[in-house]
Scaffold this motif. Structure first.
Motif, PDB file in Angstrom:
ATOM      1  N   LEU A  96       0.828  -1.208   0.000  1.00 37.82           N
ATOM      2  CA  LEU A  96       0.000   0.000   0.000  1.00 37.82           C
ATOM      3  C   LEU A  96       0.862   1.258   0.000  1.00 37.82           C
ATOM      4  CD1 LEU A  96      -2.806  -1.062   2.501  1.00 37.82           C
ATOM      5  CD2 LEU A  96      -3.150  -0.377   0.117  1.00 37.82           C
ATOM      6  N   ALA A  97       1.942   1.238   0.764  1.00 38.63           N
ATOM      7  CA  ALA A  97       2.831   2.393   0.802  1.00 38.63           C
ATOM      8  C   ALA A  97       3.495   2.636  -0.546  1.00 38.63           C
ATOM      9  CB  ALA A  97       3.898   2.191   1.881  1.00 38.63           C
ATOM     10  N   THR A  98       3.590   1.566  -1.353  1.00 38.70           N
ATOM     11  CA  THR A  98       4.187   1.657  -2.679  1.00 38.70           C
ATOM     12  C   THR A  98       3.127   1.920  -3.743  1.00 38.70           C
ATOM     13  OG1 THR A  98       5.727  -0.035  -1.824  1.00 38.70           O
ATOM     14  CG2 THR A  98       5.981   0.566  -4.108  1.00 38.70           C
ATOM     15  N   LYS A  99       1.933   2.362  -3.306  1.00 43.04           N
ATOM     16  CA  LYS A  99       0.824   2.754  -4.191  1.00 43.04           C
ATOM     17  C   LYS A  99       0.234   1.574  -4.963  1.00 43.04           C
ATOM     18  CE  LYS A  99       1.564   7.017  -2.992  1.00 43.04           C
ATOM     19  NZ  LYS A  99       0.710   7.652  -1.967  1.00 43.04           N
ATOM     20  N   GLU A 100       0.259   0.389  -4.347  1.00 41.98           N
ATOM     21  CA  GLU A 100      -0.383  -0.782  -4.945  1.00 41.98           C
ATOM     22  C   GLU A 100      -1.597  -1.116  -4.095  1.00 41.98           C
ATOM     23  OE1 GLU A 100       2.758  -3.648  -5.042  1.00 41.98           O
ATOM     24  OE2 GLU A 100       4.046  -2.309  -6.207  1.00 41.98           O
ATOM     25  N   ARG A 101      -2.766  -1.056  -4.697  1.00 43.91           N
ATOM     26  CA  ARG A 101      -4.009  -1.131  -3.926  1.00 43.91           C
ATOM     27  C   ARG A 101      -4.640  -2.513  -3.914  1.00 43.91           C
ATOM     28  NH1 ARG A 101      -4.177   3.239  -0.965  1.00 43.91           N
ATOM     29  NH2 ARG A 101      -6.405   2.841  -0.665  1.00 43.91           N
ATOM     30  N   GLU A 102      -4.260  -3.382  -4.868  1.00 45.73           N
ATOM     31  CA  GLU A 102      -4.943  -4.665  -4.992  1.00 45.73           C
ATOM     32  C   GLU A 102      -3.959  -5.818  -5.096  1.00 45.73           C
ATOM     33  OE1 GLU A 102      -7.220  -3.867  -8.504  1.00 45.73           O
ATOM     34  OE2 GLU A 102      -9.002  -3.265  -7.354  1.00 45.73           O
ATOM     35  N   TYR A 103      -4.462  -7.006  -4.775  1.00 45.50           N
ATOM     36  CA  TYR A 103      -3.700  -8.239  -4.855  1.00 45.50           C
ATOM     37  C   TYR A 103      -4.452  -9.170  -5.793  1.00 45.50           C
ATOM     38  CZ  TYR A 103      -1.625 -12.664  -3.171  1.00 45.50           C
ATOM     39  OH  TYR A 103      -1.012 -13.881  -3.081  1.00 45.50           O
ATOM     40  N   HIS A 104      -3.782  -9.609  -6.838  1.00 45.34           N
ATOM     41  CA  HIS A 104      -4.399 -10.388  -7.906  1.00 45.34           C
ATOM     42  C   HIS A 104      -4.396 -11.880  -7.566  1.00 45.34           C
ATOM     43  CE1 HIS A 104      -5.623 -11.137 -12.047  1.00 45.34           C
ATOM     44  NE2 HIS A 104      -4.669 -12.049 -12.144  1.00 45.34           N
ATOM     45  N   ILE A 105      -5.559 -12.542  -7.717  1.00 46.01           N
ATOM     46  CA  ILE A 105      -5.689 -13.979  -7.447  1.00 46.01           C
ATOM     47  C   ILE A 105      -6.299 -14.659  -8.663  1.00 46.01           C
ATOM     48  CG2 ILE A 105      -6.769 -15.746  -5.989  1.00 46.01           C
ATOM     49  CD1 ILE A 105      -6.997 -13.589  -3.819  1.00 46.01           C
ATOM     50  N   GLU A 106      -5.706 -15.760  -9.098  1.00 45.34           N
ATOM     51  CA  GLU A 106      -6.269 -16.567 -10.175  1.00 45.34           C
ATOM     52  C   GLU A 106      -6.701 -17.911  -9.609  1.00 45.34           C
ATOM     53  OE1 GLU A 106      -3.799 -16.898 -13.580  1.00 45.34           O
ATOM     54  OE2 GLU A 106      -3.507 -14.735 -13.802  1.00 45.34           O
ATOM     55  N   VAL A 107      -7.884 -18.389 -10.031  1.00 43.58           N
ATOM     56  CA  VAL A 107      -8.423 -19.629  -9.479  1.00 43.58           C
ATOM     57  C   VAL A 107      -9.369 -20.270 -10.487  1.00 43.58           C
ATOM     58  CG1 VAL A 107     -10.382 -18.472  -8.367  1.00 43.58           C
ATOM     59  CG2 VAL A 107      -9.524 -20.626  -7.431  1.00 43.58           C
ATOM     60  N   ASP A 108      -9.504 -21.588 -10.413  1.00 43.42           N
ATOM     61  CA  ASP A 108     -10.453 -22.323 -11.256  1.00 43.42           C
ATOM     62  C   ASP A 108     -11.739 -22.574 -10.479  1.00 43.42           C
ATOM     63  OD1 ASP A 108      -8.655 -22.494 -13.357  1.00 43.42           O
ATOM     64  OD2 ASP A 108      -7.762 -24.346 -12.608  1.00 43.42           O
ATOM     65  N   CYS A 109     -12.871 -22.388 -11.147  1.00 48.65           N
ATOM     66  CA  CYS A 109     -14.169 -22.647 -10.521  1.00 48.65           C
ATOM     67  C   CYS A 109     -14.294 -24.135 -10.208  1.00 48.65           C
ATOM     68  CB  CYS A 109     -15.297 -22.210 -11.456  1.00 48.65           C
ATOM     69  SG  CYS A 109     -16.954 -22.661 -10.861  1.00 48.65           S
ATOM     70  N   PRO A 110     -14.619 -24.513  -8.971  1.00 46.41           N
ATOM     71  CA  PRO A 110     -14.749 -25.928  -8.616  1.00 46.41           C
ATOM     72  C   PRO A 110     -15.964 -26.597  -9.254  1.00 46.41           C
ATOM     73  CG  PRO A 110     -15.425 -24.542  -6.774  1.00 46.41           C
ATOM     74  CD  PRO A 110     -14.853 -23.626  -7.813  1.00 46.41           C
ATOM     75  N   GLU A 111     -16.877 -25.793  -9.811  1.00 46.64           N
ATOM     76  CA  GLU A 111     -18.100 -26.351 -10.402  1.00 46.64           C
ATOM     77  C   GLU A 111     -17.930 -26.630 -11.896  1.00 46.64           C
ATOM     78  OE1 GLU A 111     -21.992 -27.794  -9.997  1.00 46.64           O
ATOM     79  OE2 GLU A 111     -20.601 -27.079  -8.459  1.00 46.64           O
ATOM     80  N   CYS A 112     -17.430 -25.634 -12.639  1.00 42.95           N
ATOM     81  CA  CYS A 112     -17.325 -25.797 -14.099  1.00 42.95           C
ATOM     82  C   CYS A 112     -15.890 -25.765 -14.612  1.00 42.95           C
ATOM     83  CB  CYS A 112     -18.155 -24.729 -14.814  1.00 42.95           C
ATOM     84  SG  CYS A 112     -17.459 -23.046 -14.685  1.00 42.95           S
ATOM     85  N   GLY A 113     -14.927 -25.436 -13.755  1.00 44.46           N
ATOM     86  CA  GLY A 113     -13.524 -25.413 -14.162  1.00 44.46           C
ATOM     87  C   GLY A 113     -13.074 -24.143 -14.850  1.00 44.46           C
ATOM     88  N   HIS A 114     -13.976 -23.161 -14.970  1.00 41.25           N
ATOM     89  CA  HIS A 114     -13.617 -21.901 -15.633  1.00 41.25           C
ATOM     90  C   HIS A 114     -12.500 -21.195 -14.867  1.00 41.25           C
ATOM     91  CE1 HIS A 114     -14.014 -18.160 -17.839  1.00 41.25           C
ATOM     92  NE2 HIS A 114     -14.215 -17.500 -16.712  1.00 41.25           N
TER      93      HIS A 114
END
Length: 285
Positions: A96-114
């Protein structure tokens, strides 16, 4: 005659402040905090800090995180002895102090795999972090009324345990590709690896026990005595202790997130989200 650099006072500026999760409820030994206060000013990462996170060995052994925290948080003198929940909070604060507001997460849907991507609001995580109000305890009436007091792993302990567990898991993966070994030999080696991992898990639980107090008032803090006693306990007692250890290690910043799939509409909760520096900071480069 040496001349003072007129830019020296502009090198580090504390741009936000946060209280440590441990909240002075679980005390740090002398030498960990500079001012013996849990209120910490946090500075943005420098170019040197960015280079630290590009060093795989320093990431693996925890040195990158320790050095960057010490560089960016003036109140921290020895980051290796910080509790893991405090480290997580400070890592978020540094982003946050370095002006980064978000944390990116990638995941597969457990229902359809998307395959989908989600963003975590770091300011929300920092603001909603729960500080310890009292040291976590567990009263074991079944074992003579022993009172166990818990503490999180330190960053140094966490890094050592992580390296050892990674090495055992790598051995297991390598065994699967060794075609020159018979099935019996593979089973024997797998059993040895499993035994090592079980022992390591046990040592991690022992490291979470700060002290054990008897009804007579004796307080035991020696790790070897605690390990010897814990090794004699039945499975249901060990489970109670493990559950409390898991709680104390995951206190503070939330490790779960409610999400929904944009493809099929399925909703679920992602759990056990850890702020692993190997991807938490690499994303920002």
């Amino acid at each position: 005659m040496n001349k003072m650099n007129p830019l020296s006072k502009y090198t580090k500026v504390e741009v936000l402040y946060a209280k440590l999760i441990s909240n002075d409820v679980i005390k740090y030994p002398s030498g960990v905090l500079v001012n013996d206060t849990v209120e910490c000013g946090i500075c943005a990462r420098s170019a040197r800090d960015e280079l630290m996170f590009n060093n795989p060995d320093a990431l693996m052994n925890g040195e990158a995180v320790a050095n960057v925290i010490e560089n960016c948080v003036p109140n921290i003198a020895d980051a290796r002895k910080l509790f893991v929940p405090d480290v997580e909070l400070l890592l978020i604060g540094i982003k946050l102090a370095t002006k980064e507001r978000e944390y990116h997460i990638e995941v597969d849907c457990p229902e359809c795999g998307h395959h989908g991507a989600f963003q975590r609001d770091l300011q929300f995580l920092l603001d909603s972090a729960e500080l310890l109000e009292e040291q976590p305890e567990l009263l074991l009436e079944e074992v003579g009324g022993l009172l166990l007091k818990f503490k999180p792993h330190t960053w140094g302990e966490y890094s050592v345990f992580g390296q050892k567990m990674f090495q055992e898991q790598r051995k297991a993966r390598m065994l699967e590709d060794m075609e020159d070994l018979s099935d019996e030999e593979k089973i024997e080696y797998f059993n040895e690896i499993f035994e090592s991992m079980t022992k390591l898990s046990f040592e991690m639980i022992v490291a979470n026990i700060d002290s054990i107090e008897t009804v007579e008032g004796d307080v035991i803090t020696e790790r070897e005595f605690i390990a010897e006693w814990l090794g004699t306990q039945p499975a249901f007692i060990l489970k109670k202790i493990r559950d409390k250890a898991d709680y104390v290690n995951n206190t503070g910043v939330s490790h779960q997130m409610d999400v929904g799939c944009s493809e099929c509409g399925h909703e679920w909760t992602i759990e056990n989200l850890q702020f692993d520096p190997s991807n938490f900071f690499v994303q920002s480069f």
